[in-house]
Design an enzyme around this catalytic site. Structure first.
Site, mmCIF file in Angstrom:
data_model
loop_
_atom_site.group_PDB
_atom_site.id
_atom_site.type_symbol
_atom_site.label_atom_id
_atom_site.label_comp_id
_atom_site.label_asym_id
_atom_site.label_seq_id
_atom_site.Cartn_x
_atom_site.Cartn_y
_atom_site.Cartn_z
ATOM 1 N N ASP A 201 -25.802 31.503 -1.078
ATOM 2 C CA ASP A 201 -24.685 31.669 -1.999
ATOM 3 C C ASP A 201 -23.737 32.584 -1.237
ATOM 4 O O ASP A 201 -24.023 33.772 -1.070
ATOM 5 C CB ASP A 201 -25.141 32.331 -3.307
ATOM 6 C CG ASP A 201 -23.994 32.413 -4.293
ATOM 7 O OD1 ASP A 201 -22.907 32.869 -3.874
ATOM 8 O OD2 ASP A 201 -24.170 32.039 -5.458
ATOM 9 N N HIS A 202 -22.631 32.038 -0.744
ATOM 10 C CA HIS A 202 -21.845 32.824 0.218
ATOM 11 C C HIS A 202 -21.250 34.086 -0.415
ATOM 12 O O HIS A 202 -20.869 35.011 0.290
ATOM 13 C CB HIS A 202 -20.771 31.972 0.898
ATOM 14 C CG HIS A 202 -19.548 31.703 0.071
ATOM 15 N ND1 HIS A 202 -19.498 30.684 -0.853
ATOM 16 C CD2 HIS A 202 -18.346 32.305 0.014
ATOM 17 C CE1 HIS A 202 -18.303 30.697 -1.427
ATOM 18 N NE2 HIS A 202 -17.575 31.652 -0.926
ATOM 19 N N HIS A 264 -22.058 31.599 -8.077
ATOM 20 C CA HIS A 264 -21.361 32.844 -7.704
ATOM 21 C C HIS A 264 -21.228 33.803 -8.897
ATOM 22 O O HIS A 264 -21.499 34.999 -8.780
ATOM 23 C CB HIS A 264 -19.957 32.539 -7.163
ATOM 24 C CG HIS A 264 -19.926 31.512 -6.066
ATOM 25 N ND1 HIS A 264 -20.929 31.388 -5.144
ATOM 26 C CD2 HIS A 264 -19.006 30.562 -5.742
ATOM 27 C CE1 HIS A 264 -20.627 30.415 -4.301
ATOM 28 N NE2 HIS A 264 -19.469 29.895 -4.657
ATOM 29 N N LYS A 360 -9.567 27.094 -11.418
ATOM 30 C CA LYS A 360 -8.700 26.712 -10.294
ATOM 31 C C LYS A 360 -7.261 26.644 -10.782
ATOM 32 O O LYS A 360 -7.012 26.445 -11.969
ATOM 33 C CB LYS A 360 -9.126 25.360 -9.741
ATOM 34 C CG LYS A 360 -10.512 25.405 -9.125
ATOM 35 C CD LYS A 360 -10.599 24.513 -7.928
ATOM 36 C CE LYS A 360 -11.971 24.574 -7.284
ATOM 37 N NZ LYS A 360 -12.041 25.549 -6.198
HETATM 38 C C1 BG6 Z 1 -17.236 27.426 -3.328
HETATM 39 C C2 BG6 Z 1 -16.723 26.379 -4.279
HETATM 40 O O1 BG6 Z 1 -18.612 27.621 -3.505
HETATM 41 O O2 BG6 Z 1 -16.567 28.648 -3.587
HETATM 42 C C3 BG6 Z 1 -15.213 26.219 -4.139
HETATM 43 O O3 BG6 Z 1 -17.349 25.141 -4.006
HETATM 44 C C4 BG6 Z 1 -14.534 27.559 -4.295
HETATM 45 O O4 BG6 Z 1 -14.701 25.292 -5.083
HETATM 46 C C5 BG6 Z 1 -15.172 28.587 -3.386
HETATM 47 O O5 BG6 Z 1 -13.168 27.383 -3.966
HETATM 48 C C6 BG6 Z 1 -14.627 29.976 -3.640
HETATM 49 O O6 BG6 Z 1 -15.076 30.811 -2.621
HETATM 50 P P1 BG6 Z 1 -14.204 32.038 -2.147
HETATM 51 O O7 BG6 Z 1 -15.045 32.718 -1.117
HETATM 52 O O8 BG6 Z 1 -12.927 31.487 -1.602
HETATM 53 O O9 BG6 Z 1 -13.985 32.859 -3.374
#
Ligand code: BG6
Length: 520
Positions: A201-202, A264, A360
């Protein structure tokens, strides 16, 4: 609102812990789906940053795997990606040596013979670079290929640790719902042991997300007030100005709840709410997170709202509505916005609403956690000012800016010096990451890739956690699937989302905080 800057003195900076400087064992990183955007935009720039920081082992190779017939142009493309997306100078002296480590292997994801070929190729590289058996398989393909790749790795005996460590990293989405996530977990654990599995989960790689634990548990003053006695409610916002960015077909099946909330947002929620772990070890932290999710009772459908953007203006540009995006159904019912009110039924949080939202094409890009404290029991200054910006005494607010303008601010009331009466005006104590530590070019994947290579699972999702967060989302997903939304689109691109979301908070006597970001 007035703002006081908090800064770090240069002499303090030399004492700032640089974190783990452990270097992983020799190994080959094999990236499946390497021709996709993630590899050149995030993974390779992150690996190069690790190289610059001397955190990669000497005997290390990167093999990109995908269906396209590519040769040396793959390494050249990755080099361009590192320069473009990693804030790296094209003349960086380390770049050439780094690109030497990269090669490409074309493979049909469902052809077992190709995996036999891959094994031979990896063994060849292993011998040439004296690697000693270490392998990290990174699954960055479309999710429908995850199970097949894992099965084939297992069938070729590539999942078994030999002399070196073997592990697998799995990108999101991890499943489409509870059932598919369980099934994928079964397939993964039939081949890999749980301690070989790193579910990404980045958000957990973001510095500011990790800092949540440091903020709470490395400082003595917050923990005593971090509970229902002092906190009125919590808001967690993941607002994006971007639309679906050419990912229409994926988004049609996913929607905001699956795409961002289940993972997230739920991770952020758990880090705000968890009990102090007994250590910063993977098991301790994951156990406490799990307890938070398990303490959330089934979310009533009335406490969840959805939205979809229509055309509008974002950052001064006209943008189309979701239904007019490329490869999107013109009558689509997919939600591009989701919000909900969640309760956590434990002694710390009973009665404190947590409001979560993700969307979004909103007005501003901001991921923020706002913790609003209760007012003092008696407001002795409340009637002194009848007009102007300071006419109301505002409750204390702790704002954790995850991105952009990364930082933490605390709002409190201060006496306005010039007024004849005692007038109270809200001011901010503001800690800003960039001011204190300099701007970082890290994208979060540096930390996660390094931890996966080191075998540290603290910042990765565990199978139980993934299943529990899916279980929390299922009643809402099912209710939404069963009933088409009545009025979609229901918010204008460039706004703060649908009205029903404001009503959700009004019912609790609250309002979304929409002036997000540092310059709010
Ligand atoms: C991703 C989603 O996991 O996270 C995207 O698939 C989203 O739709 C993105 O835009 C958001 O990540 P960050 O790091 O830009 O907040």
């Amino acid at each position: 609102m007035a703002t006081m800057q908090m800064s770090v003195r240069p002499e303090d900076l030399s004492q700032v812990s640089r974190g783990s400087e452990r270097i992983p064992e020799a190994g080959i990183l094999v990236i499946f789906g390497a021709s996709g955007d993630l590899t050149k935009r995030k993974l390779l720039p992150a690996l190069f940053h690790l190289e610059q920081a001397k955190l990669l082992p000497e005997n290390f190779a990167i093999v990109g795997v995908a269906r396209r017939a590519l040769g040396d142009e793959f390494a050249a493309e990755m080099r361009a990606g590192i320069v473009e997306h990693g804030s790296v100078e094209v003349s960086d002296p380390k770049l050439n040596d780094f690109v030497e480590r990269i090669s490409y292997f074309p493979l049909n994801f469902d052809d077992p013979a190709d995996y036999a070929g891959l094994k031979v190729e990896l063994d060849r590289i292993d011998k040439e670079k004296s690697i000693g058996g270490g392998r990290l398989f990174y699954l960055a393909t479309a999710p429908e290929f995850f199970a097949g790749i894992i099965e084939n790795l297992g069938a070729q005996g590539m999942a078994l640790p030999g002399q070196g460590k073997v592990a697998v990293v799995i990108e999101k989405p991890f499943g489409h719902d509870l059932e598919s996530a369980r099934e994928l977990n079964r397939q993964v654990n039939a081949v890999f042991l749980e301690d070989q599995v790193f579910r990404i989960d980045h958000y957990l790689g973001k510095e500011t997300v990790q800092n949540l634990l440091v903020f709470r548990f490395a400082n003595g003053i917050f923990e005593p007030i971090w509970n229902r006695n002092y906190i009125d409610h919590v808001q967690i916002t993941v607002a994006e100005t971007l639309g679906v960015e050419g990912r229409g077909p994926f988004y049609e099946k996913a929607g905001a709840l699956r795409d961002v909330v289940q993972n997230h947002v739920m991770q952020l929620l758990s880090l705000v709410a968890l009990e102090p772990p007994s250590s910063f070890e993977a098991d301790s932290v994951r156990r406490e997170k799990l307890k938070v999710w398990r303490a959330i009772p089934s979310i009533p459908i009335l406490n969840a709202v959805r939205g979809q953007y229509g055309p509008g203006m974002v950052d001064g540009q006209h943008v189309v509505g979701y239904r007019d995006e490329d490869r999107v159904n013109p009558e689509s019912g997919a939600e591009t916005y989701a919000a909900m009110r969640v309760e956590i039924e434990n002694w710390r949080w009973a009665g404190v609403p947590f409001y979560l939202r993700a969307g979004k094409r909103l007005k501003k890009r901001a991921t923020e956690i706002n913790i609003q404290f209760k007012q003092p029991p008696l407001l002795i200054f409340d009637r002194l000012q009848t007009s102007g910006p300071c006419r109301e005494i505002q409750p204390n607010l702790l704002t954790i800016r995850i991105q952009p303008d990364e930082g933490i601010a605390l709002r409190f009331g201060a006496k306005v010096p010039t007024s004849a009466d005692i007038a109270v005006c809200p001011v901010n104590m503001d800690f800003d990451y960039a001011d204190a530590f300099g701007k970082s070019s890290a994208n979060g994947y540096e930390r996660l890739l390094l931890d996966a290579m080191l075998g540290d699972q603290t910042l990765f999702a565990h199978r139980d956690g993934v299943e529990t967060t899916w279980a929390l989302c299922m009643p809402i997903l099912e209710a939404w699937a069963a009933k088409s939304p009545e009025v979609f689109p229901n918010y204008i691109a460039g706004s703060w989302g649908p009205e029903c979301s404001d009503h959700l908070l009004e019912r609790g006597g609250h309002a979304w905080r929409n002036n997000l970001g540092r310059k709010a």
